[in-house]
Design a protein around this motif. Structure first.
Motif, PDB file in Angstrom:
ATOM      1  N   SER B   3      32.672 -20.889 -23.941  1.00  0.00           N
ATOM      2  CA  SER B   3      32.905 -22.053 -24.784  1.00  0.00           C
ATOM      3  C   SER B   3      32.649 -21.676 -26.233  1.00  0.00           C
ATOM      4  CB  SER B   3      32.016 -23.216 -24.365  1.00  0.00           C
ATOM      5  OG  SER B   3      30.673 -22.948 -24.683  1.00  0.00           O
ATOM      6  N   VAL B   4      33.265 -22.447 -27.098  1.00  0.00           N
ATOM      7  CA  VAL B   4      33.128 -22.256 -28.530  1.00  0.00           C
ATOM      8  C   VAL B   4      32.746 -23.595 -29.132  1.00  0.00           C
ATOM      9  CG1 VAL B   4      34.280 -21.515 -30.632  1.00  0.00           C
ATOM     10  CG2 VAL B   4      34.893 -20.466 -28.448  1.00  0.00           C
ATOM     11  N   SER B   5      31.664 -23.616 -29.891  1.00  0.00           N
ATOM     12  CA  SER B   5      31.156 -24.865 -30.461  1.00  0.00           C
ATOM     13  C   SER B   5      31.239 -24.859 -31.976  1.00  0.00           C
ATOM     14  CB  SER B   5      29.701 -25.074 -30.050  1.00  0.00           C
ATOM     15  OG  SER B   5      29.576 -25.171 -28.661  1.00  0.00           O
ATOM     16  N   CYS B  23      29.997 -21.886 -36.269  1.00  0.00           N
ATOM     17  CA  CYS B  23      30.715 -21.583 -35.043  1.00  0.00           C
ATOM     18  C   CYS B  23      29.785 -20.790 -34.140  1.00  0.00           C
ATOM     19  CB  CYS B  23      31.980 -20.786 -35.329  1.00  0.00           C
ATOM     20  SG  CYS B  23      32.835 -20.201 -33.845  1.00  0.00           S
ATOM     21  N   ASN B  24      29.583 -21.246 -32.935  1.00  0.00           N
ATOM     22  CA  ASN B  24      28.800 -20.527 -31.937  1.00  0.00           C
ATOM     23  C   ASN B  24      29.607 -20.410 -30.659  1.00  0.00           C
ATOM     24  OD1 ASN B  24      26.502 -22.009 -33.676  1.00  0.00           O
ATOM     25  ND2 ASN B  24      25.720 -20.096 -32.810  1.00  0.00           N
ATOM     26  N   TYR B  25      29.413 -19.305 -29.952  1.00  0.00           N
ATOM     27  CA  TYR B  25      30.135 -19.101 -28.708  1.00  0.00           C
ATOM     28  C   TYR B  25      29.144 -18.738 -27.624  1.00  0.00           C
ATOM     29  CZ  TYR B  25      29.574 -14.209 -29.941  1.00  0.00           C
ATOM     30  OH  TYR B  25      29.045 -12.995 -30.292  1.00  0.00           O
ATOM     31  N   SER B  26      29.583 -18.869 -26.379  1.00  0.00           N
ATOM     32  CA  SER B  26      28.636 -18.701 -25.285  1.00  0.00           C
ATOM     33  C   SER B  26      28.831 -17.397 -24.520  1.00  0.00           C
ATOM     34  CB  SER B  26      28.763 -19.863 -24.299  1.00  0.00           C
ATOM     35  OG  SER B  26      30.056 -19.856 -23.708  1.00  0.00           O
ATOM     36  N   LYS B  71      22.784 -14.194 -32.684  1.00  0.00           N
ATOM     37  CA  LYS B  71      22.863 -15.660 -32.698  1.00  0.00           C
ATOM     38  C   LYS B  71      24.171 -16.163 -32.090  1.00  0.00           C
ATOM     39  CE  LYS B  71      19.881 -16.385 -36.736  1.00  0.00           C
ATOM     40  NZ  LYS B  71      19.777 -17.028 -38.074  1.00  0.00           N
ATOM     41  N   PHE B  72      25.015 -15.263 -31.633  1.00  0.00           N
ATOM     42  CA  PHE B  72      26.323 -15.636 -31.076  1.00  0.00           C
ATOM     43  C   PHE B  72      27.057 -16.549 -32.068  1.00  0.00           C
ATOM     44  CE2 PHE B  72      25.703 -13.928 -26.856  1.00  0.00           C
ATOM     45  CZ  PHE B  72      24.319 -13.904 -26.729  1.00  0.00           C
ATOM     46  N   SER B  73      27.018 -16.173 -33.335  1.00  0.00           N
ATOM     47  CA  SER B  73      27.612 -17.038 -34.343  1.00  0.00           C
ATOM     48  C   SER B  73      28.624 -16.293 -35.196  1.00  0.00           C
ATOM     49  CB  SER B  73      26.529 -17.641 -35.243  1.00  0.00           C
ATOM     50  OG  SER B  73      25.957 -16.649 -36.064  1.00  0.00           O
ATOM     51  N   PHE B  74      29.526 -17.064 -35.759  1.00  0.00           N
ATOM     52  CA  PHE B  74      30.566 -16.518 -36.649  1.00  0.00           C
ATOM     53  C   PHE B  74      30.884 -17.616 -37.652  1.00  0.00           C
ATOM     54  CE2 PHE B  74      33.456 -13.448 -38.002  1.00  0.00           C
ATOM     55  CZ  PHE B  74      34.772 -13.884 -38.013  1.00  0.00           C
ATOM     56  N   ASN B  75      29.984 -17.805 -38.616  1.00  0.00           N
ATOM     57  CA  ASN B  75      30.108 -18.912 -39.558  1.00  0.00           C
ATOM     58  C   ASN B  75      31.062 -18.580 -40.695  1.00  0.00           C
ATOM     59  OD1 ASN B  75      28.274 -20.161 -37.941  1.00  0.00           O
ATOM     60  ND2 ASN B  75      26.602 -20.137 -39.426  1.00  0.00           N
ATOM     61  N   PHE B  90      39.501 -24.048 -37.397  1.00  0.00           N
ATOM     62  CA  PHE B  90      39.211 -23.780 -35.984  1.00  0.00           C
ATOM     63  C   PHE B  90      38.653 -22.373 -35.818  1.00  0.00           C
ATOM     64  CE2 PHE B  90      41.235 -27.442 -34.063  1.00  0.00           C
ATOM     65  CZ  PHE B  90      42.191 -27.809 -34.986  1.00  0.00           C
ATOM     66  N   CYS B  91      37.548 -22.297 -35.138  1.00  0.00           N
ATOM     67  CA  CYS B  91      37.000 -21.016 -34.727  1.00  0.00           C
ATOM     68  C   CYS B  91      37.577 -20.668 -33.354  1.00  0.00           C
ATOM     69  CB  CYS B  91      35.477 -21.150 -34.648  1.00  0.00           C
ATOM     70  SG  CYS B  91      34.611 -19.659 -34.182  1.00  0.00           S
ATOM     71  N   ALA B  92      37.807 -19.387 -33.087  1.00  0.00           N
ATOM     72  CA  ALA B  92      38.359 -18.975 -31.795  1.00  0.00           C
ATOM     73  C   ALA B  92      37.743 -17.652 -31.368  1.00  0.00           C
ATOM     74  CB  ALA B  92      39.882 -18.852 -31.868  1.00  0.00           C
ATOM     75  N   VAL B  93      37.630 -17.473 -30.064  1.00  0.00           N
ATOM     76  CA  VAL B  93      36.993 -16.287 -29.506  1.00  0.00           C
ATOM     77  C   VAL B  93      37.899 -15.698 -28.446  1.00  0.00           C
ATOM     78  CG1 VAL B  93      35.002 -15.432 -28.212  1.00  0.00           C
ATOM     79  CG2 VAL B  93      34.702 -17.225 -29.916  1.00  0.00           C
TER      80      VAL B  93
END
Lengths: 115, 113
Positions: B3-5, B23-26, B71-75, B90-93
């Motif tokens: 998931s991407v938050s 943006c954080n992803y799991s 931090k599993f982040s991409f701000n 939109f953030c995308a992984v």
């Protein structure tokens, strides 16, 4: 420039109708995708195709089917439209076997309203 | 499931203010990360991407993003926004192998002139 063209910008259909959304890309891309975009939910993948006649389910395939008879064309089909399928539908394409470079090229979207 | 938050759904800023969108992803494995932008009435387009190397990546129009693996982040950041930055972001992984991009819920940015 890559061009991804979606046949209809706006459609209004009634519950139970069959709906076809068509997408054509002009850059000989192997991969094509159908997403739906809803406020607060972002883009969710319905189906994708990595070659002619090949298809893979995405995250939300229920209620949808797809067809890819020619490399440049990818169709999304709603066999019996329902009100919860009211949404913006986005087609995208990208070259390469695997999602090389990661860049998706999007069409302008088809806004479907089901009454 | 991956998931991407994106925690900010709506952001309103004045021109020249600084911007940071979270943006954080799991997913725990190797990932590729993207930011896409959709200007009003236009199609989605790529803003920037991270595959490997320097975790600070620069994109178009003065945007940059920092990948923090721990931090599993991409701000996404921009030091000084302009009215023309009004858009949805939109953030995308993408997992390292595979053909699927998972998108976040999007952040609507409005920049007041």
């Amino acid at each position: 420039d890559v061009k991804v063209t979606q046949s209809s910008r706006y459609l209004v259909k009634r519950t139970g109708e069959k709906v076809f959304l068509e997408c054509v890309q002009d850059m000989d891309h192997e991969n094509m995708f159908w997403y739906r975009q809803d406020p607060g939910l972002g883009l969710r993948l319905i189906y994708f195709s990595y070659d002619v006649k090949m298809k893979e389910k995405g995250d939300i395939p229920e209620g949808y089917s797809v067809s890819r008879e020619k490399k440049e064309r990818f169709s999304l089909i709603l066999e019996s439209a329902s009100t919860n399928q009211t949404s913006m539908y986005l087609c995208a394409s990208t070259p390469g076997g695997e999602l090389k470079g990661g860049e998706l090229f999007f069409g302008e979207g088809s806004r479907l309203t089901v009454l | 499931a991956q998931s991407v938050s994106q925690h900010n759904h709506h952001v309103i800023l004045s021109e020249a203010a600084s911007l940071e969108l979270g943006c954080n992803y799991s997913y725990g494995g190797t990932v590729n990360l993207f930011w896409y932008v959709q200007y009003p009435g236009q199609h989605l387009q790529l803003l920037l991407k991270y595959f490997s190397g320097d975790p600070l990546v620069k994109g178009i129009k003065g945007f940059e993003a920092e990948f923090i693996k721990s931090k599993f982040s991409f701000n996404l950041r921009k030091p000084s926004v302009q009215w023309s930055d009004t858009a949805e972001y939109f953030c995308a992984v993408k997992r390292n192998a595979g053909n699927m991009l998972t998108f976040g819920g999007g952040t609507r940015l409005m920049v007041k002139p």
